[in-house]
Design a protein around this motif. Structure first.
Motif, PDB file in Angstrom:
ATOM      1  N   GLN A  48       0.826  -1.210   0.000  1.00  0.00           N
ATOM      2  CA  GLN A  48       0.000   0.000   0.000  1.00  0.00           C
ATOM      3  C   GLN A  48       0.859   1.259   0.000  1.00  0.00           C
ATOM      4  O   GLN A  48       0.619   2.188  -0.772  1.00  0.00           O
ATOM      5  N   GLU A  49       1.860   1.270   0.863  1.00  0.00           N
ATOM      6  CA  GLU A  49       2.735   2.446   0.968  1.00  0.00           C
ATOM      7  C   GLU A  49       3.503   2.684  -0.328  1.00  0.00           C
ATOM      8  O   GLU A  49       3.627   3.819  -0.779  1.00  0.00           O
ATOM      9  N   VAL A  50       4.011   1.607  -0.913  1.00  0.00           N
ATOM     10  CA  VAL A  50       4.796   1.724  -2.144  1.00  0.00           C
ATOM     11  C   VAL A  50       3.907   2.136  -3.314  1.00  0.00           C
ATOM     12  O   VAL A  50       4.311   2.950  -4.150  1.00  0.00           O
ATOM     13  N   THR A  51       2.697   1.606  -3.363  1.00  0.00           N
ATOM     14  CA  THR A  51       1.770   2.000  -4.424  1.00  0.00           C
ATOM     15  C   THR A  51       1.487   3.498  -4.332  1.00  0.00           C
ATOM     16  O   THR A  51       1.523   4.210  -5.337  1.00  0.00           O
ATOM     17  N   TYR A  52       1.239   3.975  -3.137  1.00  0.00           N
ATOM     18  CA  TYR A  52       0.979   5.406  -2.936  1.00  0.00           C
ATOM     19  C   TYR A  52       2.199   6.240  -3.327  1.00  0.00           C
ATOM     20  O   TYR A  52       2.088   7.238  -4.033  1.00  0.00           O
ATOM     21  N   SER A  53       3.361   5.803  -2.871  1.00  0.00           N
ATOM     22  CA  SER A  53       4.594   6.523  -3.184  1.00  0.00           C
ATOM     23  C   SER A  53       4.861   6.552  -4.690  1.00  0.00           C
ATOM     24  O   SER A  53       5.246   7.593  -5.240  1.00  0.00           O
ATOM     25  N   ALA A  54       4.650   5.422  -5.356  1.00  0.00           N
ATOM     26  CA  ALA A  54       4.853   5.363  -6.808  1.00  0.00           C
ATOM     27  C   ALA A  54       3.859   6.275  -7.520  1.00  0.00           C
ATOM     28  O   ALA A  54       4.225   6.988  -8.462  1.00  0.00           O
ATOM     29  N   TYR A  55       2.627   6.264  -7.063  1.00  0.00           N
ATOM     30  CA  TYR A  55       1.590   7.116  -7.670  1.00  0.00           C
ATOM     31  C   TYR A  55       1.972   8.593  -7.544  1.00  0.00           C
ATOM     32  O   TYR A  55       1.854   9.366  -8.489  1.00  0.00           O
ATOM     33  N   LYS A  56       2.438   8.953  -6.356  1.00  0.00           N
ATOM     34  CA  LYS A  56       2.829  10.326  -6.083  1.00  0.00           C
ATOM     35  C   LYS A  56       4.038  10.769  -6.914  1.00  0.00           C
ATOM     36  O   LYS A  56       4.134  11.925  -7.305  1.00  0.00           O
ATOM     37  N   ASN A  57       4.945   9.826  -7.174  1.00  0.00           N
ATOM     38  CA  ASN A  57       6.229  10.184  -7.785  1.00  0.00           C
ATOM     39  C   ASN A  57       6.412   9.699  -9.219  1.00  0.00           C
ATOM     40  O   ASN A  57       7.517   9.797  -9.746  1.00  0.00           O
ATOM     41  N   ILE A  58       5.366   9.179  -9.841  1.00  0.00           N
ATOM     42  CA  ILE A  58       5.532   8.603 -11.180  1.00  0.00           C
ATOM     43  C   ILE A  58       6.039   9.618 -12.202  1.00  0.00           C
ATOM     44  O   ILE A  58       6.748   9.264 -13.134  1.00  0.00           O
ATOM     45  N   LYS A  59       5.743  10.863 -12.001  1.00  0.00           N
ATOM     46  CA  LYS A  59       6.212  11.890 -12.945  1.00  0.00           C
ATOM     47  C   LYS A  59       7.738  12.036 -12.912  1.00  0.00           C
ATOM     48  O   LYS A  59       8.335  12.570 -13.835  1.00  0.00           O
ATOM     49  N   LYS A  60       8.366  11.533 -11.852  1.00  0.00           N
ATOM     50  CA  LYS A  60       9.825  11.597 -11.723  1.00  0.00           C
ATOM     51  C   LYS A  60      10.529  10.454 -12.463  1.00  0.00           C
ATOM     52  O   LYS A  60      11.746  10.478 -12.594  1.00  0.00           O
ATOM     53  N   LEU A  61       9.770   9.462 -12.905  1.00  0.00           N
ATOM     54  CA  LEU A  61      10.355   8.327 -13.630  1.00  0.00           C
ATOM     55  C   LEU A  61      10.940   8.827 -14.944  1.00  0.00           C
ATOM     56  O   LEU A  61      10.239   9.437 -15.752  1.00  0.00           O
ATOM     57  N   LYS A  62      12.220   8.573 -15.155  1.00  0.00           N
ATOM     58  CA  LYS A  62      12.908   9.131 -16.319  1.00  0.00           C
ATOM     59  C   LYS A  62      12.790   8.251 -17.558  1.00  0.00           C
ATOM     60  O   LYS A  62      12.801   8.753 -18.674  1.00  0.00           O
ATOM     61  N   ASN A  63      12.709   6.940 -17.372  1.00  0.00           N
ATOM     62  CA  ASN A  63      12.686   6.033 -18.520  1.00  0.00           C
ATOM     63  C   ASN A  63      11.583   5.000 -18.313  1.00  0.00           C
ATOM     64  O   ASN A  63      11.651   4.199 -17.380  1.00  0.00           O
ATOM     65  N   GLU A  64      10.588   5.007 -19.186  1.00  0.00           N
ATOM     66  CA  GLU A  64       9.440   4.102 -19.028  1.00  0.00           C
ATOM     67  C   GLU A  64       9.816   2.627 -19.107  1.00  0.00           C
ATOM     68  O   GLU A  64       9.096   1.766 -18.621  1.00  0.00           O
ATOM     69  N   PHE A  65      10.976   2.315 -19.710  1.00  0.00           N
ATOM     70  CA  PHE A  65      11.399   0.919 -19.830  1.00  0.00           C
ATOM     71  C   PHE A  65      11.819   0.330 -18.480  1.00  0.00           C
ATOM     72  O   PHE A  65      11.891  -0.873 -18.326  1.00  0.00           O
ATOM     73  N   TYR A  66      12.105   1.185 -17.503  1.00  0.00           N
ATOM     74  CA  TYR A  66      12.564   0.718 -16.197  1.00  0.00           C
ATOM     75  C   TYR A  66      11.504   0.866 -15.114  1.00  0.00           C
ATOM     76  O   TYR A  66      11.834   0.956 -13.935  1.00  0.00           O
ATOM     77  N   PHE A  67      10.239   0.870 -15.494  1.00  0.00           N
ATOM     78  CA  PHE A  67       9.179   1.035 -14.507  1.00  0.00           C
ATOM     79  C   PHE A  67       9.234  -0.055 -13.434  1.00  0.00           C
ATOM     80  O   PHE A  67       9.171   0.236 -12.247  1.00  0.00           O
ATOM     81  N   LYS A  68       9.366  -1.314 -13.857  1.00  0.00           N
ATOM     82  CA  LYS A  68       9.378  -2.419 -12.892  1.00  0.00           C
ATOM     83  C   LYS A  68      10.550  -2.289 -11.927  1.00  0.00           C
ATOM     84  O   LYS A  68      10.375  -2.428 -10.718  1.00  0.00           O
ATOM     85  N   THR A  69      11.730  -2.012 -12.440  1.00  0.00           N
ATOM     86  CA  THR A  69      12.888  -1.892 -11.557  1.00  0.00           C
ATOM     87  C   THR A  69      12.755  -0.673 -10.646  1.00  0.00           C
ATOM     88  O   THR A  69      13.136  -0.733  -9.469  1.00  0.00           O
TER      89      THR A  69
END
Length: 173
Positions: A48-69
Motif C-alpha cells: 500500500q505504501e509503495v503504491t501510494y509513493s509510486a503514484y505520487k512520484n511517477i512523474k519523476k520516472l525518467k525512462n518508461e522501460f525501467y518502470f518495474k525496476t
C-alpha cells in the motif's frame, strides 16, 4: 497494451493505466516485501505504501522501460527503512503460516541467513534470485557498473554460504 505505453499514460496522469501497471507487478512487489519483512501483514502494508509513493512520484520516472525496476527499488527502500526501525526479527506462528505448507526447514534457514546479511547483499540477492532481475537492470537500479554488481553478487553469495555454514545449514548456494 504494451507496458511502456501504459507507463507513458500513467506519467501523463492516467489513473487507469497506473492501476493496470500495479496489477501487473503486484506479485513481484509482494514477493519482494515478504522476502524482506517476513510478515504477511507488513508485506501488504508495504504494498500500500509503495503504491501510494509510486503514484505520487511517477512523474519523476525518467525512462518508461525501467518502470518495474523503479517500482521494486521503491519497495526495497521502504523495506530497508522498516527493518532499520525494527532492528529485531521475531519468527512467530503467523509468519510461519504465511510461508505456506510447502516451506521446509532448509528454506527457513535460507531466509534466516538472508536477514543476517548487510542491506546491499540482501538487496542484490533478492533482486537477482527472488525477482529474476538481470544484472544489467540491477546495475541501473543501483546506479553502478555491471562489473560492480557482479562483484557484489559474488561477495553476497559467499557471505550467504558462510552464514549457512555457521548455522549448520546443509544448503549449498
Amino acid at each position: 497494451m504494451e507496458t511502456e505505453q501504459l507507463v507513458i499514460k500513467a506519467i501523463k496522469g492516467n489513473d487507469e493505466a497506473f492501476l493496470q501497471l500495479i496489477q501487473t507487478y503486484k506479485v513481484d512487489l509482494y514477493k519482494t516485501a515478504l522476502s524482506f519483512l517476513r510478515n504477511e501483514e507488513e508485506a501488504l502494508e508495504a504494498m500500500q505504501e509503495v503504491t501510494y509513493s509510486a503514484y505520487k512520484n511517477i512523474k519523476k520516472l525518467k525512462n518508461e522501460f525501467y518502470f518495474k525496476t523503479w517500482l521494486i527499488r521503491i519497495m526495497i527502500n521502504y523495506c530497508n527503512d522498516q527493518l532499520k526501525l525494527k532492528k529485531r526479527f521475531v519468527m512467530n506462528d503467523e509468519m510461519l503460516n504465511s510461508l505456506g505448507v510447502s516451506e521446509n526447514h532448509t528454506q527457513l534457514e535460507l531466509k534466516d541467513a538472508m536477514l543476517d546479511l548487510d542491506d546491499r547483499s540482501r538487496e542484490i540477492l533478492t533482486l537477482k534470485y527472488f525477482n529474476d532481475v538481470k544484472i544489467k537492470d540491477i546495475a541501473t537500479i543501483m546506479q553502478c557498473p555491471e562489473g560492480t554488481v557482479k562483484t557484489w553478487l559474488n561477495k553476497a553469495l559467499r557471505a550467504l554460504r558462510e552464514k549457512l555454514d555457521e548455522k549448520g545449514g546443509n544448503l549449498h548456494v
